[in-house]
Design a protein around this motif. Structure first.
Motif, PDB file in Angstrom:
ATOM      1  N   THR A   1      70.296  52.491  82.143  1.00  6.29           N
ATOM      2  CA  THR A   1      69.970  51.063  82.257  1.00  6.29           C
ATOM      3  C   THR A   1      68.506  50.801  81.905  1.00  6.29           C
ATOM      4  O   THR A   1      67.876  49.916  82.479  1.00  6.29           O
ATOM      5  N   GLY A   2      67.979  51.573  80.965  1.00  5.27           N
ATOM      6  CA  GLY A   2      66.594  51.411  80.555  1.00  5.27           C
ATOM      7  C   GLY A   2      66.400  50.292  79.555  1.00  5.27           C
ATOM      8  O   GLY A   2      67.186  49.338  79.475  1.00  5.27           O
TER       9      GLY A   2
ATOM     10  N   LEU B   1      73.573  55.031  77.024  1.00  6.75           N
ATOM     11  CA  LEU B   1      72.285  54.428  76.694  1.00  6.75           C
ATOM     12  C   LEU B   1      71.130  55.186  77.349  1.00  6.75           C
ATOM     13  O   LEU B   1      70.076  54.624  77.642  1.00  6.75           O
ATOM     14  N   THR B   2      71.333  56.462  77.579  1.00  6.63           N
ATOM     15  CA  THR B   2      70.302  57.302  78.177  1.00  6.63           C
ATOM     16  C   THR B   2      69.246  57.656  77.134  1.00  6.63           C
ATOM     17  O   THR B   2      69.345  57.279  75.967  1.00  6.63           O
TER      18      THR B   2
ATOM     19  N   TYR C   1      51.544  48.853  73.515  1.00  5.81           N
ATOM     20  CA  TYR C   1      52.930  49.147  73.879  1.00  5.81           C
ATOM     21  C   TYR C   1      53.117  49.327  75.384  1.00  5.81           C
ATOM     22  O   TYR C   1      54.240  49.231  75.901  1.00  5.81           O
ATOM     23  N   GLN C   2      52.017  49.579  76.112  1.00  2.59           N
ATOM     24  CA  GLN C   2      52.138  49.713  77.575  1.00  2.59           C
ATOM     25  C   GLN C   2      52.619  48.413  78.216  1.00  2.59           C
ATOM     26  O   GLN C   2      53.133  48.420  79.330  1.00  2.59           O
ATOM     27  N   HIS C   3      52.470  47.319  77.474  1.00  2.00           N
ATOM     28  CA  HIS C   3      52.870  46.006  78.011  1.00  2.00           C
ATOM     29  C   HIS C   3      54.218  45.538  77.472  1.00  2.00           C
ATOM     30  O   HIS C   3      54.652  44.426  77.795  1.00  2.00           O
ATOM     31  N   TRP C   4      54.862  46.337  76.665  1.00  2.00           N
ATOM     32  CA  TRP C   4      56.156  45.946  76.112  1.00  2.00           C
ATOM     33  C   TRP C   4      57.234  46.191  77.167  1.00  2.00           C
ATOM     34  O   TRP C   4      57.433  47.323  77.626  1.00  2.00           O
ATOM     35  N   LYS C   5      57.929  45.130  77.544  1.00  2.00           N
ATOM     36  CA  LYS C   5      58.963  45.218  78.580  1.00  2.00           C
ATOM     37  C   LYS C   5      60.255  44.566  78.083  1.00  2.00           C
ATOM     38  O   LYS C   5      60.234  43.634  77.278  1.00  2.00           O
ATOM     39  N   SER C   6      61.375  45.061  78.592  1.00  2.00           N
ATOM     40  CA  SER C   6      62.654  44.425  78.306  1.00  2.00           C
ATOM     41  C   SER C   6      62.834  43.218  79.214  1.00  2.00           C
ATOM     42  O   SER C   6      61.970  42.911  80.050  1.00  2.00           O
ATOM     43  N   GLU C   7      63.947  42.538  79.096  1.00  2.00           N
ATOM     44  CA  GLU C   7      64.174  41.311  79.865  1.00  2.00           C
ATOM     45  C   GLU C   7      64.151  41.554  81.366  1.00  2.00           C
ATOM     46  O   GLU C   7      63.733  40.684  82.137  1.00  2.00           O
TER      47      GLU C   7
ATOM     48  N   TRP D   1      59.004  49.851  77.420  1.00  2.00           N
ATOM     49  CA  TRP D   1      59.345  50.445  76.133  1.00  2.00           C
ATOM     50  C   TRP D   1      59.204  51.957  76.237  1.00  2.00           C
ATOM     51  O   TRP D   1      58.195  52.461  76.767  1.00  2.00           O
ATOM     52  N   PRO D   2      60.184  52.743  75.784  1.00  2.00           N
ATOM     53  CA  PRO D   2      60.181  54.194  75.986  1.00  2.00           C
ATOM     54  C   PRO D   2      59.218  54.916  75.047  1.00  2.00           C
ATOM     55  O   PRO D   2      59.619  55.586  74.093  1.00  2.00           O
ATOM     56  N   ALA D   3      57.922  54.794  75.320  1.00  2.00           N
ATOM     57  CA  ALA D   3      56.899  55.372  74.451  1.00  2.00           C
ATOM     58  C   ALA D   3      57.038  56.886  74.348  1.00  2.00           C
ATOM     59  O   ALA D   3      56.858  57.465  73.268  1.00  2.00           O
TER      60      ALA D   3
END
Length: 393
Positions: free
Chosen positions: A25-26, A86-87, A177-183, A188-190
Motif C-alpha cells: 500500500t505504498g 504493489l510491493t 524528492y523528499q517532499h514527493w508524496k502520494s495522495e 516517493w520510493p527514492a
C-alpha cells in the motif's frame, strides 16, 4: 374506454463483480486506486502491507478492508480474482510466488523479477497451476500507444526503419524528492529508484510499445553506468540499441540525469511519427511528412494530428503527479481474459521478454557487447477500439 397499457417491467442487468486484492500500500497504490475508481464493477476484497501504520492510513482513506496477513487476504479472494502485487521491486518475486502457490492470479508492478531465474520460475509455476500472471507497465494498452500502433499498421509513415525512444527524468538527485508524496501521504520510493535503477523501473514503458509494434527483440547492444550518487547505487543511465524480429531497429535511453524527455520518434520511408509523453494515455500522435524543397530534404515543420476513428477508448483518471495514466488497464485486461477463458500465455511471455530485455539494458556496463535474447513473445492484438485511424487519406 381506453385501456391502460402498463410498460413491461425492465429488470436491471446485475453488475458482475470482479474481485481484486492489494498487497503493498505504498506510493504507487494510490495511483491504482484512482484508476480502479473508474471501474464500478471491480470489488476490492481488501489490502495487506507489512507496515501496519501505512496499511491503516491507506485503508481508512480509501475505505478498504485491511487484513492482518497476506494468507488471510488470499483466503478471502475468490479464485477468479486477481492479486495486485504493489510491493517494492525486491519483494516482487517472493510475493508473486506465494500468491501463485496459493492458486491466485497475479498482476505485478514492474519488474516481474530482479533476475531471469526468478522470472522463469514464476512463469513455470503459473503455467503449471493454470494461472494468469502479468506485469506492469500497461500503457501499451492506452489510447496513445494504440493510436501510434494503428499508424504503424496503416503505414502512414511508410515502411518503418528506425525508432528513437527516450525516458530521461531530469537530474533527480537534485530534485526535492523528499517532499514527493502520494495522495495518502506515502513517500516517493527514492531508495528503490536509486538502488534498483531507473532502467528497471521505467524501461518497460517504451519496451512494451516497441515490442508490440515491431515484435520481440532478437539482440540488445547496450551500455550502462552509474554517474551520480555513492556506490553501490544502481546504474542511473542506460543506452540500448534493440534489433527487433521485424527488422526494425530501436534505440532506448533511460536516465535520471538528462533533462526530462519522454519523446518517441518512429522513422519511416515517408516521414516521422511522433509522440511526446509515454506517461500520458491521451498524448497526441503526430505525423511529419518528408518532402523535398528545392535542393533540401526535410520533414515538414507543421505536423498532422492522428486520431482513432473510434472516439470511445478507455477511461483516464485526472492527472496525478507526473502522469496521466490508467494503471488498471493491465489488471482489467487480465480479469477479462480470466472470465472469458483466454490463454494466459501471451501476457506471461510479454512480461518475461520485457524482463530479459530490461535486465540486458540495466546490467550492460561498459563491455557487454551484443547480447542475444533467449526469450520471445507472441504477437499481441490491437484493442478492439483501436482501428482504423480517422480522416487519413
Amino acid at each position: 374506454m381506453t385501456q391502460k397499457v402498463t410498460a413491461p417491467e425492465v429488470k436491471a442487468t446485475p453488475i458482475v463483480r470482479r474481485p481484486i486484492a492489494i498487497i503493498g500500500t505504498g506510493y504507487v497504490a494510490d495511483f491504482y486506486m484512482k484508476s480502479i475508481a473508474l471501474y464500478p464493477e471491480v470489488e476490492i476484497v481488501g489490502a495487506f502491507d507489512l507496515d501496519a501504520d501505512r496499511l491503516k492510513t491507506f485503508c481508512d482513506y480509501w475505505s478498504v478492508k485491511s487484513f492482518a496477513s497476506a494468507t488471510e487476504l488470499l483466503a478471502d479472494l475468490p479464485p477468479q480474482g486477481v492479486v495486485l502485487n504493489l510491493t517494492n521491486p525486491k519483494a516482487h518475486y517472493e510475493v508473486t510466488h506465494s500468491c501463485l502457490s496459493a492458486g491466485r492470479h497475479v498482476y505485478s508492478e514492474k519488474p516481474l523479477a530482479m533476475n531471469m531465474n526468478q522470472a522463469h520460475a514464476l512463469v513455470e509455476l503459473a503455467t503449471a497451476r493454470g494461472l494468469h500472471m502479468g506485469a506492469a507497465p500497461c500503457s501499451y494498452l492506452s489510447q496513445s500507444a494504440q493510436t501510434l500502433w494503428a499508424a504503424v499498421r496503416e503505414e502512414i509513415a511508410g515502411k518503418v526503419r528506425l525508432a528513437y525512444a527516450e525516458i530521461d527524468d531530469g537530474y533527480i538527485r537534485q530534485a526535492p524528492y523528499q517532499h514527493w508524496k502520494s495522495e495518502t501521504g506515502a513517500p516517493w520510493p527514492a531508495e528503490d529508484e536509486f538502488q534498483v535503477g531507473c532502467t528497471m523501473e521505467h524501461a518497460g514503458y517504451y519496451l512494451t510499445w516497441l515490442i508490440q509494434m515491431f515484435g520481440p527483440v532478437r539482440t540488445v547492444v547496450a551500455a550502462s553506468a552509474q554517474l551520480t550518487g555513492d556506490a553501490p547505487a544502481a546504474h542511473d543511465l542506460s543506452i540500448g540499441t534493440l534489433f527487433h524480429a521485424s527488422g526494425v531497429v530501436s534505440r532506448l535511453t533511460c536516465s535520471i540525469i538528462a533533462p526530462h524527455n519522454h519523446e518517441l520518434r518512429i522513422v519511416g520511408d515517408n516521414g516521422v511519427l511522433e509522440l511526446d509523453e509515454c506517461w500520458d494515455n491521451l498524448a497526441k500522435v503526430r505525423f511529419r511528412k518528408r518532402t523535398r524543397i528545392r535542393r533540401r530534404l526535410l520533414e515538414l515543420p507543421i505536423a498532422r494530428r492522428l486520431r482513432l476513428a473510434n472516439k470511445t477508448t478507455h477511461p483516464v483518471p485526472a492527472k496525478g503527479g507526473a502522469a496521466t495514466m490508467n494503471f488498471f488497464l493491465g489488471p482489467d485486461q487480465m480479469l477479462s481474459d480470466i472470465s472469458e477463458g483466454n490463454d494466459p500465455s501471451p501476457t506471461m511471455q510479454m512480461a518475461l521478454h520485457v524482463n530479459e530485455v530490461t535486465l540486458a539494458l540495466q546490467n550492460a556496463g561498459e563491455h557487454s557487447g551484443a547480447v542475444a535474447m533467449q526469450t520471445t513473445c507472441a504477437p499481441t492484438l490491437p484493442q478492439p477500439w483501436a482501428h482504423p485511424l480517422r480522416g487519413i487519406m
